[in-house]
Design a protein around this motif. Structure first.
Motif, PDB file in Angstrom:
ATOM      1  N   LEU A 123      84.014  15.285  18.507  1.00 30.67           N
ATOM      2  CA  LEU A 123      83.454  14.137  19.228  1.00 30.67           C
ATOM      3  C   LEU A 123      84.325  13.761  20.425  1.00 30.67           C
ATOM      4  O   LEU A 123      84.250  12.646  20.933  1.00 30.67           O
ATOM      5  N   SER A 180      75.831   9.391  15.599  1.00 37.01           N
ATOM      6  CA  SER A 180      75.870  10.827  15.863  1.00 37.01           C
ATOM      7  C   SER A 180      74.933  11.528  14.885  1.00 37.01           C
ATOM      8  O   SER A 180      74.438  10.912  13.936  1.00 37.01           O
ATOM      9  N   HIS A 181      74.692  12.788  15.139  1.00 35.30           N
ATOM     10  CA  HIS A 181      73.863  13.611  14.264  1.00 35.30           C
ATOM     11  C   HIS A 181      74.627  14.903  14.015  1.00 35.30           C
ATOM     12  O   HIS A 181      74.341  15.936  14.615  1.00 35.30           O
ATOM     13  N   ILE A 182      75.625  14.812  13.162  1.00 37.10           N
ATOM     14  CA  ILE A 182      76.470  15.952  12.817  1.00 37.10           C
ATOM     15  C   ILE A 182      75.970  16.486  11.487  1.00 37.10           C
ATOM     16  O   ILE A 182      75.826  15.729  10.528  1.00 37.10           O
ATOM     17  N   SER A 185      77.700  16.663  23.232  1.00 39.28           N
ATOM     18  CA  SER A 185      76.956  15.483  22.791  1.00 39.28           C
ATOM     19  C   SER A 185      77.364  15.141  21.365  1.00 39.28           C
ATOM     20  O   SER A 185      78.115  15.878  20.727  1.00 39.28           O
ATOM     21  N   ARG A 186      76.829  14.028  20.867  1.00 41.55           N
ATOM     22  CA  ARG A 186      77.115  13.598  19.495  1.00 41.55           C
ATOM     23  C   ARG A 186      76.229  14.300  18.474  1.00 41.55           C
ATOM     24  O   ARG A 186      76.290  13.999  17.294  1.00 41.55           O
ATOM     25  N   THR A 187      75.407  15.220  18.912  1.00 45.07           N
ATOM     26  CA  THR A 187      74.505  15.960  18.028  1.00 45.07           C
ATOM     27  C   THR A 187      74.928  17.424  18.003  1.00 45.07           C
ATOM     28  O   THR A 187      74.890  18.096  19.037  1.00 45.07           O
ATOM     29  N   TYR A 193      80.585   9.195  25.352  1.00 43.92           N
ATOM     30  CA  TYR A 193      79.190   9.674  25.423  1.00 43.92           C
ATOM     31  C   TYR A 193      78.283   8.587  25.930  1.00 43.92           C
ATOM     32  O   TYR A 193      77.558   7.952  25.375  1.00 43.92           O
ATOM     33  N   TRP A 215      81.154   9.739  10.257  1.00 49.33           N
ATOM     34  CA  TRP A 215      80.935   9.637  11.704  1.00 49.33           C
ATOM     35  C   TRP A 215      79.487   9.250  12.000  1.00 49.33           C
ATOM     36  O   TRP A 215      79.235   8.381  12.831  1.00 49.33           O
ATOM     37  N   ASN A 216      78.529   9.884  11.344  1.00 48.36           N
ATOM     38  CA  ASN A 216      77.109   9.615  11.627  1.00 48.36           C
ATOM     39  C   ASN A 216      76.750   8.151  11.424  1.00 48.36           C
ATOM     40  O   ASN A 216      75.973   7.586  12.192  1.00 48.36           O
TER      41      ASN A 216
END
Length: 174
Positions: free
Chosen positions: A136, A66-68, A35-37, A174, A60-61
């Protein structure tokens, strides 16, 4: 029989046009996170290098929802060092996607410094952000004529942000 031929030829031509008219898409990278997290920890680097990773996360966030983040308890890790090989950055996935996927990122300060000259900071930012792109699920050198942070041939001095193409590919995956 003649009616069948009249139907088959237009359908075949339509299929050919559809197949060749589709815009190129990045090669999906199976080594990415599910996932993006996700979080990773930085290991063995000083606050300057940590800031480069934080910048990559933010880039990216802000662009792909996303939640990186960073967490000292994360299994995935990122570092930098002076390695004898000639690569700029290296992303290595571990485990099975969706089950226990983690990764390691290494950035090679020696090669970057030797190649970047006075643009060292820009090249680090481009490289770190590129490597996070692999998490990602973006692969290297996508088959497109559009600008992409994931291309090795990019201008690392000016290409430090995910491009419109990169963003659309993350959204597609995603």
């Amino acid at each position: 029989m003649r009616l069948r031929r009249l139907l088959v030829v237009p359908l075949a031509v339509t299929g050919l046009i559809a197949a060749t008219g589709v815009p190129a898409q990045a090669t999906y990278y199976s080594g990415g996170m599910p996932s993006r997290t996700f979080n990773y920890k930085t290991v063995g680097i000083n606050s300057t290098w940590v800031a480069f990773y934080d910048t990559g996360n933010i880039r990216w966030n802000q662009r792909v929802n996303s939640h990186i983040g960073r967490s000292t308890s994360a299994a995935a890790d990122a570092t930098a060092g002076s390695y004898s090989q000639s690569w700029y950055g290296q992303y290595t996935p571990h485990g099975v996607r969706g089950v226990n996927r983690t990764f390691s990122i290494k950035v090679n300060s020696r090669t970057l410094q030797a190649s970047a000259g006075s643009n060292y900071t820009a090249w680090i930012t481009s490289t770190v952000t590129h490597e996070i792109g692999h998490a990602l699920s973006l692969d290297d050198n996508p088959n497109t004529t559009q600008a992409s942070l994931m291309k090795h041939s990019r201008n690392r001095t000016t290409s430090q942000l995910p491009t419109a193409y990169d963003i659309s590919e993350v959204e597609r995956i995603y």
